[in-house]
Every structure is written in C-alpha cells, then in structure tokens.
Enzyme design. Sequence first.
Site, PDB file in Angstrom:
ATOM      1  N   GLU A  83       0.869  -1.434   0.264  1.00  0.00           N
ATOM      2  CA  GLU A  83       0.125   0.251   0.070  1.00  0.00           C
ATOM      3  C   GLU A  83       0.871   1.298   0.007  1.00  0.00           C
ATOM      4  OE1 GLU A  83       0.529  -2.322   2.369  1.00  0.00           O
ATOM      5  OE2 GLU A  83       0.228  -1.402   4.336  1.00  0.00           O
TER       6      GLU A  83
ATOM      7  N   HIS B  43      -8.126  -3.803  -1.144  1.00  0.00           N
ATOM      8  CA  HIS B  43      -7.218  -3.972   0.012  1.00  0.00           C
ATOM      9  C   HIS B  43      -6.401  -3.008  -0.095  1.00  0.00           C
ATOM     10  CE1 HIS B  43      -5.160  -6.346   3.361  1.00  0.00           C
ATOM     11  NE2 HIS B  43      -4.242  -5.827   2.800  1.00  0.00           N
ATOM     12  N   GLU B  44      -5.620  -2.947  -0.810  1.00  0.00           N
ATOM     13  CA  GLU B  44      -4.392  -1.954  -0.883  1.00  0.00           C
ATOM     14  C   GLU B  44      -4.889  -0.508  -1.061  1.00  0.00           C
ATOM     15  OE1 GLU B  44      -1.837  -3.325  -0.089  1.00  0.00           O
ATOM     16  OE2 GLU B  44      -2.102  -5.320  -0.896  1.00  0.00           O
TER      17      GLU B  44
ATOM     18  N   HIS C 168      -6.093   0.554   2.658  1.00  0.00           N
ATOM     19  CA  HIS C 168      -5.022   0.857   3.567  1.00  0.00           C
ATOM     20  C   HIS C 168      -4.845   2.365   3.522  1.00  0.00           C
ATOM     21  CE1 HIS C 168      -2.797  -2.517   5.194  1.00  0.00           C
ATOM     22  NE2 HIS C 168      -2.838  -3.371   4.051  1.00  0.00           N
TER      23      HIS C 168
ATOM     24  N   GLU D 226      -3.744  -4.267   9.144  1.00  0.00           N
ATOM     25  CA  GLU D 226      -4.285  -5.398   8.298  1.00  0.00           C
ATOM     26  C   GLU D 226      -5.647  -5.759   8.652  1.00  0.00           C
ATOM     27  OE1 GLU D 226      -2.843  -5.677   5.653  1.00  0.00           O
ATOM     28  OE2 GLU D 226      -0.697  -5.213   5.864  1.00  0.00           O
TER      29      GLU D 226
ATOM     30  N   ASP E  92       9.137 -10.715   9.498  1.00  0.00           N
ATOM     31  CA  ASP E  92       9.203 -11.276   8.008  1.00  0.00           C
ATOM     32  C   ASP E  92       8.658 -12.919   8.309  1.00  0.00           C
ATOM     33  OD1 ASP E  92       9.616  -9.443   6.690  1.00  0.00           O
ATOM     34  OD2 ASP E  92      11.576 -10.171   6.123  1.00  0.00           O
TER      35      ASP E  92
ATOM     36  N   TYR F  75      -5.011 -10.422   9.680  1.00  0.00           N
ATOM     37  CA  TYR F  75      -5.870 -10.063   8.519  1.00  0.00           C
ATOM     38  C   TYR F  75      -7.149 -10.521   8.832  1.00  0.00           C
ATOM     39  CZ  TYR F  75      -1.868  -8.990   5.681  1.00  0.00           C
ATOM     40  OH  TYR F  75      -0.710  -8.647   5.122  1.00  0.00           O
TER      41      TYR F  75
HETATM   42  N1  BES Z   1       0.881  -4.497   3.450  1.00  0.00           N
HETATM   43  C1  BES Z   1       0.789  -5.535   3.222  1.00  0.00           C
HETATM   44  C2  BES Z   1       1.894  -6.384   2.911  1.00  0.00           C
HETATM   45  C3  BES Z   1       2.952  -6.544   3.909  1.00  0.00           C
HETATM   46  C4  BES Z   1       2.522  -6.948   5.158  1.00  0.00           C
HETATM   47  C5  BES Z   1       4.359  -6.603   3.783  1.00  0.00           C
HETATM   48  C6  BES Z   1       3.415  -7.274   6.187  1.00  0.00           C
HETATM   49  C7  BES Z   1       5.143  -6.887   4.755  1.00  0.00           C
HETATM   50  C8  BES Z   1       4.734  -7.066   5.936  1.00  0.00           C
HETATM   51  C9  BES Z   1      -0.433  -5.693   1.986  1.00  0.00           C
HETATM   52  O1  BES Z   1      -1.323  -4.792   2.164  1.00  0.00           O
HETATM   53  C10 BES Z   1      -0.837  -6.914   2.253  1.00  0.00           C
HETATM   54  O2  BES Z   1      -1.684  -7.288   3.088  1.00  0.00           O
HETATM   55  N2  BES Z   1      -0.948  -7.928   1.067  1.00  0.00           N
HETATM   56  C11 BES Z   1      -1.467  -9.132   1.039  1.00  0.00           C
HETATM   57  C12 BES Z   1      -2.869  -8.521   0.156  1.00  0.00           C
HETATM   58  C13 BES Z   1      -3.973  -9.609   0.426  1.00  0.00           C
HETATM   59  C14 BES Z   1      -4.520  -9.913   1.908  1.00  0.00           C
HETATM   60  C15 BES Z   1      -5.256  -9.023  -0.294  1.00  0.00           C
HETATM   61  C16 BES Z   1      -0.628  -9.854   0.168  1.00  0.00           C
HETATM   62  O3  BES Z   1       0.411  -9.470  -0.426  1.00  0.00           O
HETATM   63  O4  BES Z   1      -1.000 -11.032  -0.220  1.00  0.00           O
HETATM   64 ZN    ZN Z   2      -2.648  -5.279   3.836  1.00  0.00          ZN
END
Ligand code: BES
Ligand code: ZN
Length: 623
Positions: free
Chosen positions: A293, A317-318, A321, A340, A395, A403
């Site tokens: 996002e 989703h993005e 955010h 999230e 990570d 979520y």
């Molecule tokens: N911000 C996140 C990705 C992220 C979270 C990167 C934690 C590093 C640490 C992004 O908004 C996200 O949630 N992406 C998901 C999307 C899905 C849940 C719709 C993904 O990448 O799968």
């Molecule tokens: Zn997210």
Amino acid sequence: MINIRNILVLFLLTALVGCGKPPTSDANPLASMQVGKDYHSFSNPDSVKVNHIDLDLTVDFEKSVISGSATLSYKKIDQHATQLLVDTRALTINKITAGDQKLAFILHPEEGFLGSALEITLPADNAPVTIYYSTSPQASGVQWLTPAQTAGGEHPFLFTQAQAIHARSFIPLQDSPQVRVTYTATIRTPKELRAVMSASNDPQAERDGVYNFNMPQPIPSYLIALAVGDLHFKSMGERTGVYAEPALLDAAAAEFEDTESMLIATEERYGPYSWDRYDLLILPPSFPFGGMENPRLSFITPTVIAGDKSLVSLIAHELAHSWSGNTITNATWRDLWLNEGFTTYLTYRIMEIVYGTDRYNQEAVLGYQDLEEDVADLDANDQILAIDLRGRDPDDVFSNIPYEKGALFLREIEQKIGRDNFDAFLMQYFKDFAFQSITTDQFIAYLQSTLLMQYPDELNMQRINHWIFEAGIPQNAPMPSSNAFEIVDTARNNWLSGELKAKQINTANWTVHQWLYFLNNMPATLSQAQLTELDGAFALTASHNNEIAHSWLKMAVVNWYEPALPRLHEYLVTIGRNKLVKPLYEALSKTPKGKTFAQKAFAQAKPGYHPLTVKANEGFVEK
Ligand code: BES
Ligand code: ZN
C-alpha cells in the site's frame, strides 16, 4: 466495610488494570513487555525525532547499488540529547555532515535481521544531518531485475519493498512505524527509464533520467518506496491510473478499471481520501507480495491480472490501507493487526459495495477457511492479534491472523451494534487518529471511551480482550456463509461418492471463488484416477488463473500427480509471490522425491526471486 465509594474505586482500578493490558501474572512473559516500545528499531525517537528526509540518490544498474545522500531534519524532544540513532542494514556510510561540518559517527556491529545502529553526534545548532551512503547489492529491501526478468525483456528493473523493517537497507533512517516523515527525493536513473515513488508522481515528466518527488504528508518509513523501469502510464479515471511496462499496460488498466469506483465507494463510507491521486504500479512477477500500500502508488503483483477481475479484491485491500494503515498506522509491529485487520474488514465492505453481496459472501467464506487453517497450524502465541514479536523477525510471522481474525473481530462489533453505527465509528476513528501511529492499547482505550460507553448492552471488555489477547477464534464469532457454495458442496460430494462424473457437473457459471472452494475442500488424499478425471474434465493443470492453479498444484503435490509437474515447475520459476509459492515448496519438502523436485525448481528460480522469497523458502530445499 463495603460502601459505594469502595466499590467504585475497585471498579475503576479493575478497569484501569484491565485496560487493554495483557493479563499480568508472573507466569506471563508479556508482563515485562513495554507496550508501545518498538523492539524492531535501534532509533531514539523519544529523544530526537526525525520529521523530514531529503533524498538525492543515483541508481546504478551495473553495480546493483543505490548511492547518494539522505538529509535528515529532526526535532529534539529531549533538549539535552546529543546523539541521533538511526537504523541501517548492510549500508556503507561514507561521511556525515551538517552544512560544511563533518560529524562524528559510530556504525555499531550488526545484530542479525535488525541490522546496525548508526549513532551520529549532532551539531550544536540542530542543523539537518546529511548521510552519504551506498547500499549493498544484496540489500534486503531492494530487488534488481535483469532485462530477461521483465515483461519487455529489454530494460532492467528495480523496486523496493520496505515493510516491515527493510527501509533501513536502502535509506539510513529511524525505521519505526511510530516515526513519521515527509520527504522529497531526486532520483537519477539511466535516461531511458522512469522512476516512480510513494509520493507525487508526474506521468508527464520528461524521461530524462532525473526525477523529482515530494511526499508532503508525514508517513512511516515502511511506506517509502521506489521503482525504476520501462514504465508507462495509463489513466483509469479522474484520480486513478496505472504504471506498468508497455506489454502489461492495457491488460492492467482493463483488469483494474473499477479502481475509481472503489475509491469513491470508500470515501462515501469512511471519509475523504487524503492522498490526492491513487495510482497502481504493476511489478514484474517476482514481487514477493500480492500488493503493497505505498501511499499514492500501490505496488501490485501481475499475478492478479486474471482477465476477469476475479482477483481484484487485492486492489480494494491496498486502496483501503489509504485509510487503515497509511493515515492511522500501527505504532509497533505487534500492532500490525490494526493495519491489516481493519483493512481486511474494509476490503470486504468495498467488495460488497462494488460487486454485490454474493461475491462478498464467497470471498468471506474463503477468508474464513484460510483463518481456520492457520488456527489449526500455528502455535498459540502466533494466533494472538496483539502478538509478542520480541526477538523475532516480523517476516517470519506472516499469517492470516492479523488479517482475517482482525476483520472477523470488527465484523462481530458491526453485527452487534449495527452496520451504520459501526461505519460512523470508523469514520470518526480515521479522523481522530489521522496521521498518527497508535498501539493496540490506545485503540482499546478509544473503544472504551466510545463504543463501550455507547453500547454497554451489546459490547463488553472481556469479550474484546478475548479477541485481542487470546489464541483461536472466540466461540460464537460470526461465521460467513454463501449460498453459491452449497451447489459446489453438493457437486463435490456427489462426485466423491461416485454418483456423478466430473464431466456431468454443471460448472458453466461457476465463479473463480466457487472453483477455489471446490478444490480447497477436497479430501487431502485423492486417487490418480480421480485427479486424472478432474484434470480431464476441467483442464486444471492448464488453468491460467494463478489462484486456481495454486490450489490445484498443491493437490497435485500432495498426491504426486505427475502430469501436473511440468506446470508446477513453470509456476515456481515464473512466480515469486511468496503466498503462492511457499505452500507449494512446503508441500514438496515433505517427501524425498518432492524435495528433489523443489531443489531443482528453486535452484533455477532463485536468481529471479526476491530476497524475501528466497529467505522464506530456502529452508524447504535444504539438503
Ligand atoms: N502491507 C501488506 C503487505 C505486507 C504486510 C508486507 C506485512 C510486509 C509485512 C499488504 O497490504 C498486504 O496485506 N498484501 C496482501 C494482500 C492480500 C491480503 C489481499 C498480500 O500481499 O497477499
Ligand atoms: Zn494489507
């Protein structure tokens, strides 16, 4: 003696002690945790807080190095402070100055995934400090792609991914979500390429190798992002557009053409969009996430361009955010669920408004099933929304808990107090904390002074604490369901019992979500004959929908269905999105022949994988 005053004092004390704090028995390791302290940063924002950064960086594709300077402006919170502490990871620091004056600094020894603290002696006049530095070719937050790894095949590509704690691998800064900065940047690239950032982008800017950016709103460091490549722009609406390599531009703009409607729908429910434009950047397939996002410019995997908008909830989703996450941010990574969970809740709401309740129900059931799977698999600590992450690399803790469990918690509040009331609450919440970073405990205190007061019969603190501080899904939590899945269950059952041949199932009008539900709920073990029959009837091995292919290939691995293996190999070497490849490597690692297969695919794919995808999967292919 019991009197009203004592009871009141007792009540107040209990309320204070229980105020969102984890239970504090001695046996509880959380007892010693300092709420709100960022255990993932060496920086000292409590005494000196950086509030603005000016970047001047050159992108060198030959050396895979970004070099230049970062000038940090700051405010002294403690007037006696003499040192500024910033985070770095594998950076080379050449010199640090304030104006003409050279400043003394110490680059402390590296401490694993946290990197190295950089301690700078501040000038007497509080002038901004300029750090001259360069990145390592292995910087954990940067991926360098050769022309062959891009869609066009002619130009190299670079992108950064800072969340959670990788900004420090390409900028020396206070890498904590509770530090917000505005920034400007001058980015110097090869002339034929375009640079874009999580800032104001000018699609008309001349392609001359020097690009200027400005982010006037204060953002946390994990939202600073840069990409450089053969990028072109196509408008999708008044405030929305897409950047991509030419080969993907039209397909992306068509797939995501509803972005503008999503933006408008979200504003109607949750208040004005604060970030001016909302554009998408389509990355090469090695992008390790579905989306990121980055403000004004979400970074998006190309694996969701399915041709039928079936996977566009990622965009919702993005976009969401922009409210939950980018305007209100988690203060520490323990509080990630505030980002999230709220965003996942909003995603469902946006999808329902734009595509209808039927689609919402289907997506909610699939999300719930993902959550159930994690609740079955993860350790109890990792099922807690306000998770204890001390000593752990964020990570390594990526799951559906923040979520889907976060979203379900909010769904329960919505159902208890009524949708319009909850929407009004959210709109006010986004306003009250705009451009702030908050802890779980601040959120709970806010709930106590708002919804818990307004709806004492519907909500109670005990239940809320249960959701936030305990493992699992609380009993009687909302349980999504979808009529559209009933026929799928019937079809699957009839096929499994032999009553129906696969070819006889009437799948003509099935949605991608029905297919996913059909596949994801098959028994773990199927016979070769059954797999062959499914594949023959539905050409699953050949599916171009990356989510359907993922579910099918996982079944193929578990049951070692050989006709799908070439496709599996191709999938693993062309896609680097961790959510899609990790479960496949994990399943492969469980048998010797699977592991051999995985080793071969991984060895071939590794040069093209992002550092995060390498790190997440290399354990599965160890000899
Ligand atoms: N911000 C996140 C990705 C992220 C979270 C990167 C934690 C590093 C640490 C992004 O908004 C996200 O949630 N992406 C998901 C999307 C899905 C849940 C719709 C993904 O990448 O799968
Ligand atoms: Zn997210």
